[in-house]
Every structure is written in C-alpha cells, then in structure tokens.
Design an enzyme around this catalytic site. Structure first.
Site, PDB file in Angstrom:
ATOM      1  N   CYS A   1       0.872  -1.170   0.000  1.00 34.46           N
ATOM      2  CA  CYS A   1       0.000   0.000   0.000  1.00 34.46           C
ATOM      3  C   CYS A   1       0.911   1.223   0.000  1.00 34.46           C
ATOM      4  CB  CYS A   1      -0.892  -0.035   1.234  1.00 34.46           C
ATOM      5  SG  CYS A   1      -2.456   0.820   0.994  1.00 34.46           S
ATOM      6  N   THR A   2       0.349   2.360   0.187  1.00 32.15           N
ATOM      7  CA  THR A   2       1.159   3.565   0.216  1.00 32.15           C
ATOM      8  C   THR A   2       1.780   3.753   1.600  1.00 32.15           C
ATOM      9  OG1 THR A   2      -0.281   4.534  -1.455  1.00 32.15           O
ATOM     10  CG2 THR A   2       1.223   6.018  -0.340  1.00 32.15           C
ATOM     11  N   GLY A   3       0.947   3.937   2.633  1.00 30.91           N
ATOM     12  CA  GLY A   3       1.456   4.238   3.965  1.00 30.91           C
ATOM     13  C   GLY A   3       1.789   3.044   4.830  1.00 30.91           C
ATOM     14  N   ASN A   4       1.247   1.855   4.495  1.00 31.61           N
ATOM     15  CA  ASN A   4       1.485   0.627   5.263  1.00 31.61           C
ATOM     16  C   ASN A   4       1.126   0.819   6.734  1.00 31.61           C
ATOM     17  OD1 ASN A   4       4.205  -1.423   6.367  1.00 31.61           O
ATOM     18  ND2 ASN A   4       2.321  -2.161   5.485  1.00 31.61           N
ATOM     19  N   SER A   5      -0.003   1.502   6.975  1.00 31.61           N
ATOM     20  CA  SER A   5      -0.408   1.705   8.359  1.00 31.61           C
ATOM     21  C   SER A   5      -1.790   1.135   8.649  1.00 31.61           C
ATOM     22  CB  SER A   5      -0.418   3.202   8.698  1.00 31.61           C
ATOM     23  OG  SER A   5      -1.432   3.855   7.967  1.00 31.61           O
ATOM     24  N   CYS A   6      -2.542   0.761   7.602  1.00 37.03           N
ATOM     25  CA  CYS A   6      -3.938   0.412   7.831  1.00 37.03           C
ATOM     26  C   CYS A   6      -4.367  -0.809   7.013  1.00 37.03           C
ATOM     27  CB  CYS A   6      -4.785   1.641   7.500  1.00 37.03           C
ATOM     28  SG  CYS A   6      -6.495   1.486   8.001  1.00 37.03           S
ATOM     29  N   ARG A   7      -4.749  -0.611   5.744  1.00 37.67           N
ATOM     30  CA  ARG A   7      -5.309  -1.701   4.935  1.00 37.67           C
ATOM     31  C   ARG A   7      -4.336  -2.847   4.731  1.00 37.67           C
ATOM     32  NH1 ARG A   7      -6.682   2.248   0.236  1.00 37.67           N
ATOM     33  NH2 ARG A   7      -4.793   3.092   1.187  1.00 37.67           N
ATOM     34  N   SER A   8      -3.104  -2.551   4.383  1.00 42.14           N
ATOM     35  CA  SER A   8      -2.124  -3.620   4.167  1.00 42.14           C
ATOM     36  C   SER A   8      -1.846  -4.365   5.468  1.00 42.14           C
ATOM     37  CB  SER A   8      -0.828  -3.062   3.572  1.00 42.14           C
ATOM     38  OG  SER A   8      -0.349  -1.969   4.331  1.00 42.14           O
TER      39      SER A   8
ATOM     40  N   SER B   1       4.091  -6.956   4.905  1.00 41.81           N
ATOM     41  CA  SER B   1       3.418  -5.813   4.289  1.00 41.81           C
ATOM     42  C   SER B   1       4.382  -4.642   4.295  1.00 41.81           C
ATOM     43  CB  SER B   1       2.117  -5.473   5.021  1.00 41.81           C
ATOM     44  OG  SER B   1       2.357  -5.175   6.375  1.00 41.81           O
TER      45      SER B   1
ATOM     46  N   THR C   1       5.140  -3.833  12.060  1.00 39.49           N
ATOM     47  CA  THR C   1       5.868  -2.593  11.812  1.00 39.49           C
ATOM     48  C   THR C   1       5.488  -2.060  10.437  1.00 39.49           C
ATOM     49  OG1 THR C   1       7.738  -3.859  10.953  1.00 39.49           O
ATOM     50  CG2 THR C   1       7.825  -3.214  13.274  1.00 39.49           C
TER      51      THR C   1
ATOM     52  N   ASP D   1       6.786  -0.794   7.251  1.00 41.53           N
ATOM     53  CA  ASP D   1       8.093  -0.892   6.606  1.00 41.53           C
ATOM     54  C   ASP D   1       8.089  -0.347   5.186  1.00 41.53           C
ATOM     55  OD1 ASP D   1       9.078  -2.293   8.849  1.00 41.53           O
ATOM     56  OD2 ASP D   1       8.328  -4.189   8.041  1.00 41.53           O
TER      57      ASP D   1
ATOM     58  N   CYS E   1      -4.402  -0.619  -2.419  1.00 45.52           N
ATOM     59  CA  CYS E   1      -4.839   0.768  -2.455  1.00 45.52           C
ATOM     60  C   CYS E   1      -6.164   0.861  -3.201  1.00 45.52           C
ATOM     61  CB  CYS E   1      -3.782   1.659  -3.073  1.00 45.52           C
ATOM     62  SG  CYS E   1      -3.204   1.089  -4.655  1.00 45.52           S
TER      63      CYS E   1
ATOM     64  N   CYS F   1      -1.293   3.378  -6.823  1.00 44.90           N
ATOM     65  CA  CYS F   1      -0.912   2.059  -6.343  1.00 44.90           C
ATOM     66  C   CYS F   1       0.579   1.888  -6.554  1.00 44.90           C
ATOM     67  CB  CYS F   1      -1.649   0.975  -7.114  1.00 44.90           C
ATOM     68  SG  CYS F   1      -3.234   0.613  -6.397  1.00 44.90           S
TER      69      CYS F   1
ATOM     70  N   ASP G   1      -9.670   3.776   1.810  1.00 43.72           N
ATOM     71  CA  ASP G   1      -8.786   4.031   2.946  1.00 43.72           C
ATOM     72  C   ASP G   1      -9.614   4.632   4.077  1.00 43.72           C
ATOM     73  OD1 ASP G   1      -6.867   4.704   4.779  1.00 43.72           O
ATOM     74  OD2 ASP G   1      -5.538   5.668   3.324  1.00 43.72           O
TER      75      ASP G   1
END
Length: 141
Positions: free
Chosen positions: A7-14, A32, A60, A62, A79, A86, A103
């Site tokens: 994903c872009t931010g790797n903080s939520c969906r991924s 992820s 984490t 990453d 995304c 993406c 998101d």
C-alpha cells in the site's frame, strides 16, 4: 508460500490484510510494506483487528525497499480509489494482484462514522482475502 501486501502508507489496509492472511494459515510467510511507509500503525486499524481477535499491534510499517531483493509468490496491492497511486513492485514476483479498498483513515465525520468505515473496510478485506486464500493459496499447499 511468500506473500507481500503493498500500500502507500502501510499503516492500515495492508496491515489488516497481513493480519488476516496470517490468521488463515500460520505457515504462510506474509509481509506488508508501503511505498511511503508511515513508520507507524493506525490505532483504529489495530483496534478494529483486535475486535475480531487478531493482534497486529506488533507489526511494523516498513518501506517496500526492504523487500525488493526477496522473491515472492504473490505481491498484492490494496490501495483503493482512482486518486490514489498504487505502488509498483519491481522485485521478483510470480503473481501480481490488485484488490482495492477504500482508505478508512481518510474518512471524515463523526467518530461513529469514522469507526464504522474502519469496520466496513476491515470486513471487506477479510472477505476478499479469505476468498483469495481458499481459491488461490490453499490448493497450492
């Protein structure tokens, strides 16, 4: 079986997808990453997953660069909308897939509405990744 979720931010969906895949089969190697990794997890994503018995608090956020030299069976982008880029993964990959999700961290409105968006997206991710696991992964194991 090695699966990378991007994903872009790797903080939520991924992170949620990562948690679900790992919960379906502990023997899968799941990671992820993000093209612009935020370096932290979205607290609502952690809370939403905890609500269904999956602890992702130890994950984490990453950068994708960490994984470029690895070989992957699947790289899956999660995304969503047309306005979001993406990430492209240029590493060694057998199968590339895209499963787009909204998101929930971009939701605005009341706390109730925002929380509802996290639950909705979490449940969509679970459904899509369970189908992927049953249709694609399990037959190969």
């Amino acid at each position: 079986m090695k699966i990378l979720i991007l994903c872009t931010g790797n903080s939520c969906r991924s992170q949620m997808a990562h948690g679900f895949l790992q919960s379906f089969n502990k023997d899968l190697i799941v990671a992820s990453a993000g093209t612009e990794a935020s370096g932290k997890l979205n607290p609502n994503a952690v809370k939403a997953m905890k609500e269904v018995g999956i602890d992702i608090s130890h994950h984490t956020s990453d950068p994708v660069d960490m994984y470029l030299d690895d070989e992957w069976d699947y790289v899956i982008t999660v995304c969503g909308g047309a306005n979001e880029n993406c990430p492209a993964f240029l590493g060694k990959v057998k199968h590339r897939l895209h499963m787009g999700f909204d998101d929930p961290s971009h939701a605005t409105g009341t706390d109730e509405y925002i929380w509802g968006e996290f639950i909705r997206v979490r449940d969509e991710i679970k459904e899509a990744f369970y189908k992927f696991y049953k249709d694609e992964i399990e037959p190969q194991l």
